[in-house]
Enzyme design. Structure first.
Site, short mmCIF file in Angstrom:
data_model
loop_
_atom_site.label_atom_id
_atom_site.label_comp_id
_atom_site.label_asym_id
_atom_site.label_seq_id
_atom_site.Cartn_x
_atom_site.Cartn_y
_atom_site.Cartn_z
N SER A 5 -11.02 0.23 3.17
CA SER A 5 -10.22 0.21 4.41
C SER A 5 -9.97 1.34 4.90
O SER A 5 -8.93 1.98 4.17
CB SER A 5 -9.25 -0.74 4.02
OG SER A 5 -9.81 -2.01 3.54
N GLU B 5 -4.57 3.65 5.94
CA GLU B 5 -4.36 3.64 4.40
C GLU B 5 -5.02 4.93 3.73
O GLU B 5 -4.51 5.38 2.69
CB GLU B 5 -5.37 2.53 4.06
CG GLU B 5 -5.18 2.05 2.79
CD GLU B 5 -6.03 0.70 2.23
OE1 GLU B 5 -5.62 -0.11 3.08
OE2 GLU B 5 -6.80 0.84 1.34
N ARG C 78 0.90 -1.13 0.03
CA ARG C 78 -0.05 -0.13 0.12
C ARG C 78 0.89 1.46 -0.01
O ARG C 78 0.34 2.01 0.60
CB ARG C 78 -0.89 0.16 1.06
CG ARG C 78 -1.98 -1.34 1.39
CD ARG C 78 -2.87 -1.19 0.18
NE ARG C 78 -3.90 -2.28 0.69
CZ ARG C 78 -3.73 -3.61 0.16
NH1 ARG C 78 -2.89 -3.93 -0.58
NH2 ARG C 78 -4.73 -4.35 0.65
P1 NAP Z 1 -9.86 -11.38 5.14
O1 NAP Z 1 -9.84 -12.52 4.51
O2 NAP Z 1 -10.97 -11.13 6.38
O3 NAP Z 1 -8.40 -11.33 6.02
C1 NAP Z 1 -8.14 -10.18 6.57
C2 NAP Z 1 -6.64 -9.70 5.97
O4 NAP Z 1 -5.71 -10.65 6.03
C3 NAP Z 1 -6.75 -9.11 4.61
O5 NAP Z 1 -7.17 -8.00 4.71
C4 NAP Z 1 -5.52 -9.70 4.09
O6 NAP Z 1 -4.55 -8.78 3.93
C5 NAP Z 1 -5.00 -10.57 4.78
N1 NAP Z 1 -5.04 -12.14 4.54
C6 NAP Z 1 -6.35 -12.96 4.12
N2 NAP Z 1 -5.93 -13.87 3.62
C7 NAP Z 1 -4.43 -14.09 3.25
C8 NAP Z 1 -3.75 -14.76 2.47
N3 NAP Z 1 -3.87 -15.90 2.10
N4 NAP Z 1 -2.49 -14.23 2.33
C9 NAP Z 1 -2.10 -13.14 2.71
N5 NAP Z 1 -2.78 -12.17 3.56
C10 NAP Z 1 -4.17 -12.35 3.68
O7 NAP Z 1 -9.90 -10.24 4.20
P2 NAP Z 1 -10.89 -8.90 3.79
O8 NAP Z 1 -10.75 -8.04 4.75
O9 NAP Z 1 -12.36 -9.67 3.54
O10 NAP Z 1 -10.05 -8.51 2.59
C11 NAP Z 1 -10.01 -9.34 1.47
C12 NAP Z 1 -9.33 -8.59 0.72
O11 NAP Z 1 -9.78 -7.42 0.03
C13 NAP Z 1 -7.91 -8.16 0.82
O12 NAP Z 1 -6.63 -8.38 0.22
C14 NAP Z 1 -8.20 -6.64 1.25
O13 NAP Z 1 -6.82 -5.86 1.27
C15 NAP Z 1 -9.04 -6.13 0.36
N6 NAP Z 1 -10.01 -5.42 0.76
C16 NAP Z 1 -9.59 -3.82 0.31
C17 NAP Z 1 -10.39 -2.78 0.70
C18 NAP Z 1 -9.84 -1.74 0.20
O14 NAP Z 1 -10.77 -0.83 0.35
N7 NAP Z 1 -8.75 -1.22 0.09
C19 NAP Z 1 -11.27 -3.22 1.74
C20 NAP Z 1 -11.55 -4.29 1.96
C21 NAP Z 1 -10.70 -5.56 1.73
P3 NAP Z 1 -4.11 -7.84 2.82
O15 NAP Z 1 -4.98 -6.55 2.85
O16 NAP Z 1 -2.69 -7.47 2.84
O17 NAP Z 1 -4.64 -8.71 1.47
#
Ligand code: NAP
Length: 341
Positions: free
Chosen positions: A237, A334, A165
């Site tokens: 996020s 972020e 990020r």
């Molecule tokens: P989640 O599955 O509830 O997991 C929480 C966090 O753990 C994620 O944000 C992700 O970090 C990390 N994670 C999960 N599985 C992983 C793996 N196999 N390897 C490495 N890191 C892992 O995740 P979530 O909150 O639903 O989000 C899913 C994805 O959508 C994520 O990549 C997240 O960044 C993205 N997201 C983005 C936004 C935004 O507005 N930018 C909002 C919500 C979710 P990372 O974020 O580092 O991938």
């Protein structure tokens, strides 16, 4: 180029907050930027660049300078380079419009980034990432316009200093730059990444999904985790996932029990900010006057209707302080703060 005056910025960011801009211009053509540089110099004004306004918290104070809303719309497909194809995309193109187009053409690389709000020009700034994909992996170069020397310049992917990020476009070095276009290298053949928990579950009975199915899955999963942007303000996020040393991780696990964790660079550990907000700080679904932490994804901070930018900052600062106190952890934003706070 038409310069408007005293324009409210509320309609130009997804948090739906912020004061007015003294001057406001919509950039529909790259050449307009030379005129912008002249305008800024003659009037000696500060400037602010907005794409989709989906990752910013804009101050309630009026902005005394020029706000540039980037609305360039070109997508230029180039010749194939073996198994890859290059596409040069102007900064104002909506990010998800691009992903949709790319998936329709059966090209790999952007599908996991489906449904992220904002523009193409904003994507490299925080190296947008989701479901194990990061935009840096498809970027060939980023073109910028330097308002000081009035020159366009291409930065190769390796010069963009991409991190989690993060990029050179967040550093002071880039303070006079405007991202004008991004060149992507996409694959005609590729493998799909469905390793993140929600995607894995989604495809538990379909082990070989297509590119279009992965896009559809990401859109559906994101849809469940985000409030309706028509009803509420949010910038997605709000905090980054903390990356900590393994010693710190051990200490936290001892104190708070098993928590989701993933290997990061240099032997460090990435932990989930959403998990901390939910299980340690207990703010999931919690409402603080006009601000809430979304019940389906506490990392998503929501303006319930009439929150001000300073109110959002106050509430989120309090949560950061609490994280510091309870876990000894820095919860980094972020979302970018824009203007005076
Ligand atoms: P989640 O599955 O509830 O997991 C929480 C966090 O753990 C994620 O944000 C992700 O970090 C990390 N994670 C999960 N599985 C992983 C793996 N196999 N390897 C490495 N890191 C892992 O995740 P979530 O909150 O639903 O989000 C899913 C994805 O959508 C994520 O990549 C997240 O960044 C993205 N997201 C983005 C936004 C935004 O507005 N930018 C909002 C919500 C979710 P990372 O974020 O580092 O991938």
């Amino acid at each position: 180029m038409t310069v408007k005056e005293n324009i409210s910025l509320r309609g130009f960011n997804t948090f739906k907050v912020g004061g007015s801009a003294r001057f406001f211009v919509e950039i529909k053509n790259k050449k307009d930027l030379v005129e912008v540089a002249d305008f800024l110099e003659v009037h000696n004004l500060p400037f602010l660049v907005l794409g989709g306004g989906s990752n910013v918290l804009i101050s309630d104070d009026n902005f005394p300078g020029l706000v540039l809303k980037i609305s360039t719309q070109g997508i230029f497909w180039k010749d194939s380079l073996g198994k890859k194809i290059e596409v040069d995309v102007e900064a104002g193109v909506g990010w998800d419009e691009l992903v949709s187009e790319v998936v329709k053409k059966n090209l790999f690389g952007l599908e996991n980034l489906s449904g992220i709000p904002g523009t193409v020009g904003a994507a490299p700034i925080q190296n947008i990432g989701a479901y194990g994909a990061e935009v840096k992996n498809t970027i060939q170069f980023v073109e910028i316009f330097d308002l000081k020397n009035r020159q366009f310049k291409k930065l190769e992917m390796n010069d963009c200093r991409f991190g989690y990020r993060d990029s050179i476009f967040k550093s002071s070095e880039s303070k006079n730059w405007i991202i004008t276009s991004v060149s992507f290298l996409l694959s005609k053949e590729g493998s799909l990444n469905t390793s993140y928990k929600d995607l894995k579950n989604y495809f538990s009975e379909n082990p070989n999904p297509t590119l279009a199915e992965v896009r559809q899955a990401v859109l559906e999963i994101r849809g469940r985790k985000f409030p309706d942007l028509k009803l509420y303000g949010t910038a997605g996020s709000f905090f980054k996932n903390p990356i900590i040393t393994s010693e710190k991780f051990e200490e936290l696990q001892k104190k708070f029990g098993e928590m989701p964790n993933f290997p990061a660079e240099d032997g460090k550990v990435k932990i989930s900010a959403a998990w901390i907000l939910d299980n340690v700080l207990k703010v999931k679904g919690k409402v603080f006057n006009n601000v809430s932490f979304f019940q389906n994804q506490p990392l998503v901070v929501v303006n319930l209707g009439s929150a001000t930018a300073s109110e959002i900052k106050e509430v989120t600062d309090k949560i950061s302080l609490l994280a510091k106190k309870e876990l000894g952890l820095d919860l980094e934003r972020e979302v970018r703060l824009v203007g005076k706070f």
